[in-house]
Motif scaffolding. Sequence first.
Motif, PDB file in Angstrom:
ATOM      1  N   VAL A  22      43.996  31.408  52.216  1.00 26.89           N
ATOM      2  CA  VAL A  22      44.777  30.899  50.932  1.00 26.89           C
ATOM      3  C   VAL A  22      45.647  30.028  51.185  1.00 26.89           C
ATOM      4  O   VAL A  22      46.756  29.923  52.165  1.00 26.89           O
ATOM      5  CB  VAL A  22      45.353  32.251  50.380  1.00 26.89           C
ATOM      6  CG1 VAL A  22      46.116  31.740  49.124  1.00 26.89           C
ATOM      7  CG2 VAL A  22      44.470  33.297  49.907  1.00 26.89           C
ATOM      8  N   THR A  82      53.454  29.729  40.959  1.00 27.60           N
ATOM      9  CA  THR A  82      52.208  29.507  40.273  1.00 27.60           C
ATOM     10  C   THR A  82      52.116  28.644  39.111  1.00 27.60           C
ATOM     11  O   THR A  82      51.227  28.539  38.375  1.00 27.60           O
ATOM     12  CB  THR A  82      51.912  31.156  39.662  1.00 27.60           C
ATOM     13  OG1 THR A  82      52.902  31.561  38.850  1.00 27.60           O
ATOM     14  CG2 THR A  82      51.497  32.093  40.823  1.00 27.60           C
ATOM     15  N   GLY A  99      46.136  37.379  37.065  1.00 30.08           N
ATOM     16  CA  GLY A  99      44.952  36.432  36.798  1.00 30.08           C
ATOM     17  C   GLY A  99      45.100  35.441  35.730  1.00 30.08           C
ATOM     18  O   GLY A  99      46.232  35.341  35.169  1.00 30.08           O
ATOM     19  N   ASP A 130      40.485  36.127  38.460  1.00 25.58           N
ATOM     20  CA  ASP A 130      41.186  37.290  38.905  1.00 25.58           C
ATOM     21  C   ASP A 130      42.202  36.901  40.273  1.00 25.58           C
ATOM     22  O   ASP A 130      43.331  37.294  40.187  1.00 25.58           O
ATOM     23  CB  ASP A 130      40.434  38.383  39.426  1.00 25.58           C
ATOM     24  CG  ASP A 130      41.352  39.770  39.705  1.00 25.58           C
ATOM     25  OD1 ASP A 130      41.578  40.223  38.743  1.00 25.58           O
ATOM     26  OD2 ASP A 130      41.081  39.908  41.102  1.00 25.58           O
ATOM     27  N   GLY A 131      41.697  36.010  41.006  1.00 22.79           N
ATOM     28  CA  GLY A 131      42.672  35.660  42.071  1.00 22.79           C
ATOM     29  C   GLY A 131      43.780  34.965  41.914  1.00 22.79           C
ATOM     30  O   GLY A 131      44.702  34.632  42.975  1.00 22.79           O
ATOM     31  N   TYR A 132      44.033  34.360  40.507  1.00 23.64           N
ATOM     32  CA  TYR A 132      45.269  33.396  40.376  1.00 23.64           C
ATOM     33  C   TYR A 132      46.416  34.279  40.172  1.00 23.64           C
ATOM     34  O   TYR A 132      46.798  34.587  38.817  1.00 23.64           O
ATOM     35  CB  TYR A 132      44.648  32.713  39.046  1.00 23.64           C
ATOM     36  CG  TYR A 132      45.427  31.500  39.068  1.00 23.64           C
ATOM     37  CD1 TYR A 132      45.299  30.099  39.581  1.00 23.64           C
ATOM     38  CD2 TYR A 132      46.929  31.402  38.096  1.00 23.64           C
ATOM     39  CE1 TYR A 132      46.237  29.030  39.627  1.00 23.64           C
ATOM     40  CE2 TYR A 132      47.664  30.252  38.356  1.00 23.64           C
ATOM     41  CZ  TYR A 132      47.243  29.085  38.928  1.00 23.64           C
ATOM     42  OH  TYR A 132      48.108  27.955  39.018  1.00 23.64           O
ATOM     43  N   ARG A 133      47.047  34.658  41.025  1.00 24.33           N
ATOM     44  CA  ARG A 133      48.131  35.336  41.024  1.00 24.33           C
ATOM     45  C   ARG A 133      48.901  34.934  42.288  1.00 24.33           C
ATOM     46  O   ARG A 133      48.500  34.272  43.423  1.00 24.33           O
ATOM     47  CB  ARG A 133      47.757  36.948  41.573  1.00 24.33           C
ATOM     48  CG  ARG A 133      46.639  37.403  40.760  1.00 24.33           C
ATOM     49  CD  ARG A 133      46.293  38.798  41.263  1.00 24.33           C
ATOM     50  NE  ARG A 133      45.330  39.568  40.282  1.00 24.33           N
ATOM     51  CZ  ARG A 133      45.347  40.312  39.637  1.00 24.33           C
ATOM     52  NH1 ARG A 133      46.762  40.895  39.142  1.00 24.33           N
ATOM     53  NH2 ARG A 133      44.594  40.826  38.562  1.00 24.33           N
ATOM     54  N   THR A 137      49.949  39.950  50.554  1.00 27.87           N
ATOM     55  CA  THR A 137      49.225  40.438  49.357  1.00 27.87           C
ATOM     56  C   THR A 137      49.493  39.575  48.169  1.00 27.87           C
ATOM     57  O   THR A 137      50.021  38.373  48.496  1.00 27.87           O
ATOM     58  CB  THR A 137      49.888  41.665  49.134  1.00 27.87           C
ATOM     59  OG1 THR A 137      48.849  42.552  48.162  1.00 27.87           O
ATOM     60  CG2 THR A 137      51.121  41.871  48.880  1.00 27.87           C
ATOM     61  N   LYS A 138      48.942  40.287  47.242  1.00 27.98           N
ATOM     62  CA  LYS A 138      49.336  39.482  45.735  1.00 27.98           C
ATOM     63  C   LYS A 138      50.098  40.424  44.733  1.00 27.98           C
ATOM     64  O   LYS A 138      50.028  41.607  45.040  1.00 27.98           O
ATOM     65  CB  LYS A 138      47.825  39.046  45.132  1.00 27.98           C
ATOM     66  CG  LYS A 138      47.171  37.877  45.796  1.00 27.98           C
ATOM     67  CD  LYS A 138      45.745  37.696  45.228  1.00 27.98           C
ATOM     68  CE  LYS A 138      45.143  36.156  45.959  1.00 27.98           C
ATOM     69  NZ  LYS A 138      45.854  35.245  45.858  1.00 27.98           N
ATOM     70  N   ASP A 162      51.030  34.887  45.622  1.00 30.98           N
ATOM     71  CA  ASP A 162      51.077  35.685  46.908  1.00 30.98           C
ATOM     72  C   ASP A 162      52.557  36.094  47.385  1.00 30.98           C
ATOM     73  O   ASP A 162      53.392  35.339  47.112  1.00 30.98           O
ATOM     74  CB  ASP A 162      50.451  34.717  48.070  1.00 30.98           C
ATOM     75  CG  ASP A 162      48.951  34.117  47.431  1.00 30.98           C
ATOM     76  OD1 ASP A 162      48.166  34.866  47.513  1.00 30.98           O
ATOM     77  OD2 ASP A 162      49.199  32.963  47.246  1.00 30.98           O
ATOM     78  N   TYR A 201      41.893  34.879  56.861  1.00 23.90           N
ATOM     79  CA  TYR A 201      42.909  35.788  56.300  1.00 23.90           C
ATOM     80  C   TYR A 201      44.294  35.279  56.417  1.00 23.90           C
ATOM     81  O   TYR A 201      45.329  36.204  56.564  1.00 23.90           O
ATOM     82  CB  TYR A 201      42.535  37.056  56.550  1.00 23.90           C
ATOM     83  CG  TYR A 201      41.006  37.528  56.449  1.00 23.90           C
ATOM     84  CD1 TYR A 201      40.667  37.451  55.002  1.00 23.90           C
ATOM     85  CD2 TYR A 201      40.375  38.173  57.362  1.00 23.90           C
ATOM     86  CE1 TYR A 201      39.177  37.721  54.790  1.00 23.90           C
ATOM     87  CE2 TYR A 201      38.806  38.462  57.093  1.00 23.90           C
ATOM     88  CZ  TYR A 201      38.491  38.221  55.950  1.00 23.90           C
ATOM     89  OH  TYR A 201      37.196  38.757  55.574  1.00 23.90           O
ATOM     90  N   ARG A 241      49.875  44.257  44.776  1.00 19.88           N
ATOM     91  CA  ARG A 241      48.409  44.818  44.562  1.00 19.88           C
ATOM     92  C   ARG A 241      47.879  45.753  45.666  1.00 19.88           C
ATOM     93  O   ARG A 241      46.815  46.452  45.444  1.00 19.88           O
ATOM     94  CB  ARG A 241      47.432  43.661  44.701  1.00 19.88           C
ATOM     95  CG  ARG A 241      46.413  43.480  43.388  1.00 19.88           C
ATOM     96  CD  ARG A 241      45.539  42.349  43.412  1.00 19.88           C
ATOM     97  NE  ARG A 241      44.591  42.451  42.324  1.00 19.88           N
ATOM     98  CZ  ARG A 241      43.481  41.727  42.124  1.00 19.88           C
ATOM     99  NH1 ARG A 241      43.300  40.691  43.201  1.00 19.88           N
ATOM    100  NH2 ARG A 241      42.712  42.016  41.348  1.00 19.88           N
TER     101      ARG A 241
END
Length: 381
Positions: free
Chosen positions: A358, A146, A182, A193-196, A114-115, A198, A323, A130
Motif C-alpha cells: 500500500v 485521505t 470506503g 472498500d479499500g479507500y480508508r 491496518t486500516k 491506513d 504487504y 478494522r
Amino acid sequence: GGNAPPVEGDSVVITYGEYILLDVSPPELVLLTIQGNLEFAREVGDLSLNCSYIVLHYGRLIVGSEEEPFENQATITLVGDRSSYELPVYGAKTIAVRTAELRLFGIPRKTPWTKLAETAEPGNTTLVLREDTDFAAGDHIFVTSTDFQMLNAEEFTVVSASADGRTVEVDKPLLYQHWGEGWRSEDGEHYMDGYRADVGLLTRNIVVQGDHVYTKKQQFGVQIALSTESNTEDNPLIGQFSNVEVRQAGQGLKLGKYPIHFHMVGNVSKSFVKNCSVHNSFNRGITIHGVDNLLVEHNVVFDTRGHTIFTEDGTERFNTIRYNLVAVVRPIWSVLMVDQSPSCFWIVNPSNNVYGNVCGGSSHYGFWFRALPEPDGVSGQ
C-alpha cells in the motif's frame, strides 16, 4: 578475561573465536569491530550500545533469535556528523556488515499496520480500527491522509486501547478528517472498500537510531550497510531484521547511505526484513541492490525522502516485497534525478514478487515500474 572494561572514547575489537555476552550498557565507543560474536544478554533488562562505527567483519551481532525474541528494550545508537571519517564502502555513522551476520529479533507485534473501520473526524481522540491489534499505551502510531495533501498524515501516541485493540485512544485531537468507510460514487453505482486511511505502528523494542545531536540538524542519520567482497557464493552474509525500529536514519546528499541497504551481495535467501518500521529517514527506506531472494514483508516505512522501497539497477531478481505500507515520501534533490519525483516503490526488474503493498502518500508516485531493456548502474556493468 580479567581486563578492565572499556571507557568512553575507546575502540574495541572482539576477536575471532571470542563470544562476548553484553550484560551492561557500555560508555560511548568510537569503533566496535566484531570478528567473533557479540550477543545482548536476555536476563539483565534494557541495554544500550552507542558507537560511532560498528563493523562486523566475519563476526556476528545477535539480539534475540527467531525462536526466542529479545524481550527487553535494546537501543543501538550511531553517533557522528558530516565531518566524521568515512570507511571505504560503508561510510560513517554506520553498522557495516561485511561477510558477517546481523541478527535482530524484537518482540513480535500482532499487526504492523491496518486500516480505519470508521471515519475519524477532526477533534476526536478515538480511532476505530478494522483488525485486532496489540497497540498499547505509549506506542507511536500514524494515520495516513485521505485527501490531496499527504502531509495531512498525523502522528500520535497511544493512551489506551480496548482488549481487542480495535478501539484506540490517542494523546491529542485529530486535525483532519481521515476516511474509514470506503468511497462510494454519488450515483451509488461504484464503491471502493479499500479507500480508508491506513494506521501504522512505528514502535518496536529493538531500536537502531541516529544520535539526537546531529541527525536532524545535518540530515545525517544512521545507516546499515550490508556488503561483501564476493557475491559468487550463496548467502555470503546474513541480515535478519524482525520487529526492529530504524529511525533518524539515512544520510541526505550521499548516494548509497540508506537506512537498510543490501548492496551487491547476490543470493541472500537466508536474509529478510519483516515486521519492521523505518521512519524519519533523510535518504530512502529499504534498498535492494544487486540482490536475489530477499524477503521484505509486513513493514511500515514512514516519512522518507527519495524512492523508498527501492530495487536499484535491474539485476535484482526473485525478491519478495509484500504487504508493506509506505507513507509520506518526499522529494530529495541530491541523489538521482528520479528522486526529485519519488515513488513509494521503485521496481526495475519484473522478475520479483511484488503484491499486497500500500502506498499511503507520496509527493509524486505510488508504484514506479521502470522496465529496462537491460540492467544499468554499478551491478549491471
